[in-house]
Design an enzyme around this catalytic site. Structure first.
Site, mmCIF file in Angstrom:
data_model
loop_
_atom_site.group_PDB
_atom_site.id
_atom_site.type_symbol
_atom_site.label_atom_id
_atom_site.label_comp_id
_atom_site.label_asym_id
_atom_site.label_seq_id
_atom_site.Cartn_x
_atom_site.Cartn_y
_atom_site.Cartn_z
ATOM 1 N N HIS A 1 6.460 -84.366 -5.096
ATOM 2 C CA HIS A 1 5.476 -83.761 -5.987
ATOM 3 C C HIS A 1 4.965 -82.476 -5.331
ATOM 4 O O HIS A 1 4.842 -82.417 -4.105
ATOM 5 C CB HIS A 1 4.314 -84.722 -6.254
ATOM 6 C CG HIS A 1 3.374 -84.191 -7.288
ATOM 7 N ND1 HIS A 1 2.363 -83.310 -6.969
ATOM 8 C CD2 HIS A 1 3.313 -84.374 -8.629
ATOM 9 C CE1 HIS A 1 1.713 -82.993 -8.089
ATOM 10 N NE2 HIS A 1 2.269 -83.621 -9.105
ATOM 11 N N SER B 1 0.051 -79.747 -16.876
ATOM 12 C CA SER B 1 -0.936 -79.461 -17.943
ATOM 13 C C SER B 1 -0.469 -79.884 -19.336
ATOM 14 O O SER B 1 -0.776 -79.216 -20.324
ATOM 15 C CB SER B 1 -1.326 -77.982 -17.940
ATOM 16 O OG SER B 1 -2.035 -77.671 -16.769
ATOM 17 N N GLU C 1 8.232 -79.569 -12.594
ATOM 18 C CA GLU C 1 6.787 -79.361 -12.556
ATOM 19 C C GLU C 1 6.490 -78.017 -11.895
ATOM 20 O O GLU C 1 6.354 -77.941 -10.667
ATOM 21 C CB GLU C 1 6.119 -80.495 -11.767
ATOM 22 C CG GLU C 1 6.410 -81.864 -12.354
ATOM 23 C CD GLU C 1 5.248 -82.820 -12.161
ATOM 24 O OE1 GLU C 1 4.976 -83.589 -13.074
ATOM 25 O OE2 GLU C 1 4.609 -82.781 -11.090
ATOM 26 N N GLY D 1 -2.453 -79.090 -12.734
ATOM 27 C CA GLY D 1 -3.840 -79.299 -12.312
ATOM 28 C C GLY D 1 -4.851 -78.399 -12.999
ATOM 29 O O GLY D 1 -4.516 -77.613 -13.896
HETATM 30 P P1 13P Z 1 -1.602 -82.329 -14.809
HETATM 31 O O1 13P Z 1 -1.035 -82.869 -16.099
HETATM 32 O O2 13P Z 1 -2.997 -82.788 -14.577
HETATM 33 O O3 13P Z 1 -1.446 -80.832 -14.736
HETATM 34 O O4 13P Z 1 -0.752 -82.931 -13.616
HETATM 35 C C1 13P Z 1 0.632 -83.032 -13.768
HETATM 36 C C2 13P Z 1 1.228 -83.686 -12.600
HETATM 37 O O5 13P Z 1 0.968 -83.333 -11.472
HETATM 38 C C3 13P Z 1 2.150 -84.824 -12.856
HETATM 39 O O6 13P Z 1 2.778 -85.216 -11.691
#
Ligand code: 13P
Length: 261
Positions: free
Chosen positions: A95, A213, A167, A173
């Protein structure tokens, strides 16, 4: 036929009690929207309880990280063997927060992917570029490198058991900017191309999820894109009301059952 995946990484959120309530609620929702395969990735301390609470449901349980060795002098680390003993289904690896704050690198992730496979868990390898990479137009190179090293040496048979999540770091975030669906489709195409280059036809079937997001407003536009086989959600799935909105919207628009593309 592959089912559309809906999953959430809890990061360092939710008390034990909150986790129990969440699991009970998600169990109900999974019954109402049975066409999806769900996964939740709670903190380690909640794993055993979550596994027990959700046994017999279509909700898989994942760990947020793990070591590649079975045991050793690695203070603070978690063995893949212990996760396997708990019946953990998925190992989330690489991640962006792990890469950014804890120096995860592609070479170690490759060892972790192999360790997860050895213990019968699905490695969920996360890849994604920084805003700077995007600005310099090197996203394809960055993503390909993360995949080529992270999945180095896997056989086609092993590759059939992995998941990949795209991602983009700049989209994740509180300060994240949601990625445009066109851009996501473009990068998912690059990922699909790299996976087929590495694993032939097997690469066509590896689920590629999008995360960063995702929310009830943008989930449909993202889920409808080619090669988006699931959504990997943070904040918008920690609250079951908002997660349910996402399930409802996707269901109304025919997302589910089969994967796109
Ligand atoms: P958000 O959806 O809060 O941006 O986080 C995504 C994430 O980190 C999934 O692993």
């Amino acid at each position: 036929m592959k089912r559309f995946l809906l999953g959430t990484n809890w990061k360092m959120h939710k008390t034990f009690q909150e986790a129990e309530q969440y699991a009970a609620g998600l169990k109900k929702l999974a019954g109402q929207f049975p066409q999806y395969t769900y996964f939740i990735i709670p903190p380690y301390t909640h794993l055993r309880e979550m596994k027990e609470q959700l046994i017999g449901t279509p909700v898989m349980i994942g760990a947020q990280n793990m070591h590649w060795e079975d045991q050793g002098a690695y203070t603070g680390e978690i063995s893949p063997k212990w996760l396997c003993d708990l019946g953990i289904d998925v190992a989330e690896l690489g991640h962006s927060e792990r890469r950014q704050y804890y120096n995860e690198n592609d070479e170690d992730l490759n060892k972790k992917v192999k360790a997860a496979l050895k213990y019968g868990m699905t490695p969920l390898l996360c890849v994604g570029e920084y805003a700077k990479d995007k600005a310099y137009a090197v996203t394809p190179e960055v993503i390909r490198k993360q995949l080529k090293i992270g999945l180095f040496g896997l056989t086609k048979e092993q590759a059939a058991s992995i998941w990949v999540a795209y991602e983009p770091v700049w989209a994740i975030g509180e300060s994240g900017v949601p990625a445009e669906p066109e851009y996501v489709e473009w990068v998912h195409g690059i990922i699909r191309g790299q996976l087929t280059e590495l694993f032939g036809d097997t690469g066509k079937d590896i689920p590629v999820l999008y995360g960063g997001s995702v929310n009830p407003e943008n989930c449909l536009g993202l889920a409808q894109r080619k090669d988006v086989d699931g959504l990997f959600i943070g904040r918008s799935a920690w609250d079951l009301e908002s997660f349910e909105k996402i399930m409802t919207l996707l269901t109304k628009n025919g997302i589910g059952g089969t994967r796109n593309g």
